[in-house]
Design a protein around this motif. Structure first.
Motif, mmCIF file in Angstrom:
data_model
loop_
_atom_site.group_PDB
_atom_site.id
_atom_site.type_symbol
_atom_site.label_atom_id
_atom_site.label_comp_id
_atom_site.label_asym_id
_atom_site.label_seq_id
_atom_site.Cartn_x
_atom_site.Cartn_y
_atom_site.Cartn_z
ATOM 1 N N GLN A 93 0.811 -1.215 0.000
ATOM 2 C CA GLN A 93 0.000 0.000 0.000
ATOM 3 C C GLN A 93 0.849 1.272 0.000
ATOM 4 N N ALA A 99 -5.821 -2.422 2.944
ATOM 5 C CA ALA A 99 -4.660 -2.072 3.765
ATOM 6 C C ALA A 99 -4.865 -2.444 5.230
ATOM 7 N N ARG A 156 -9.050 0.048 -1.421
ATOM 8 C CA ARG A 156 -7.635 0.038 -1.029
ATOM 9 C C ARG A 156 -7.475 0.247 0.478
ATOM 10 N N THR A 157 -8.280 1.125 1.050
ATOM 11 C CA THR A 157 -8.212 1.369 2.490
ATOM 12 C C THR A 157 -8.595 0.104 3.263
ATOM 13 N N ARG A 175 -4.123 -10.203 3.153
ATOM 14 C CA ARG A 175 -3.964 -9.282 2.026
ATOM 15 C C ARG A 175 -3.223 -9.983 0.884
#
Length: 173
Positions: free
Chosen positions: A29, A110, A106-107, A117
């Motif tokens: 990330q 992360a 994406r948040t 992940r």
């Protein structure tokens, strides 16, 4: 290394560098961290180039090395103490819905533990099978399935209800 294997290594890296960077970014990330991961991966590939060159799927070998470098790094004390941030996000800017959805995904990604992940990135971004993902991570297919299930459940909880089905995990592709 003689000139011929050295040239083959350089040609492979030149061709696959963008793919390795994107994969590393999805895992870490952070573009700076991604570059460091790719560099470490490239060193390991170079040191074992004869083995890599003989592999039936060089990309799978490179992905496995990259993911293992990422997971190994996450286990160190340094990764727990230091959080790198590119810059503050401008929340006042108007963002179109697709960009907002991408940021939300994406948040949420992360926030997942590193192995979960990694499983999602390998399964859904790199489009690997359960067996290929298990091989890349050095674990069993059952572990991949359980990590996938837990990670998708966490993403579903983290994403707002108004996300389009195509963006939500488990939605149509």
């Amino acid at each position: 290394m003689t000139d011929e294997p050295d040239q083959a290594y350089r040609a492979y890296i030149a061709e696959r560098l963008p793919m390795l960077r994107r994969l590393a970014h999805l895992l870490s990330q952070d573009w700076h961290r991604a570059d460091d991961l790719v560099q470490s991966t490239m060193v390991r590939l170079y040191l074992r180039w004869e083995r890599v060159a003989a592999a039936t799927d060089r990309d799978a070998y490179a992905r496995a090395v990259l993911v293992r470098v990422f997971l190994s790094e996450r286990r160190t004390g340094w990764a727990r103490r230091v959080v790198l941030v590119d810059s503050a996000v401008d929340t006042t800017a108007t963002v179109d819905p697709d960009a907002a959805s991408a940021v939300a995904v994406r948040t949420a990604l992360a926030a997942l533990p590193a192995r979960q992940r990694a499983v999602l990135v390998l399964r859904y971004y790199s489009d690997l099978s359960v067996e290929q993902t298990a091989d890349a991570l050095g674990c069993s297919a059952g572990t991949v399935k359980s990590h996938t299930s837990r990670a998708l459940a966490a993403l579903r909880r983290a994403l707002p209800d108004d996300e389009p089905a195509s963006v939500r995990p488990g939605g149509e592709r």
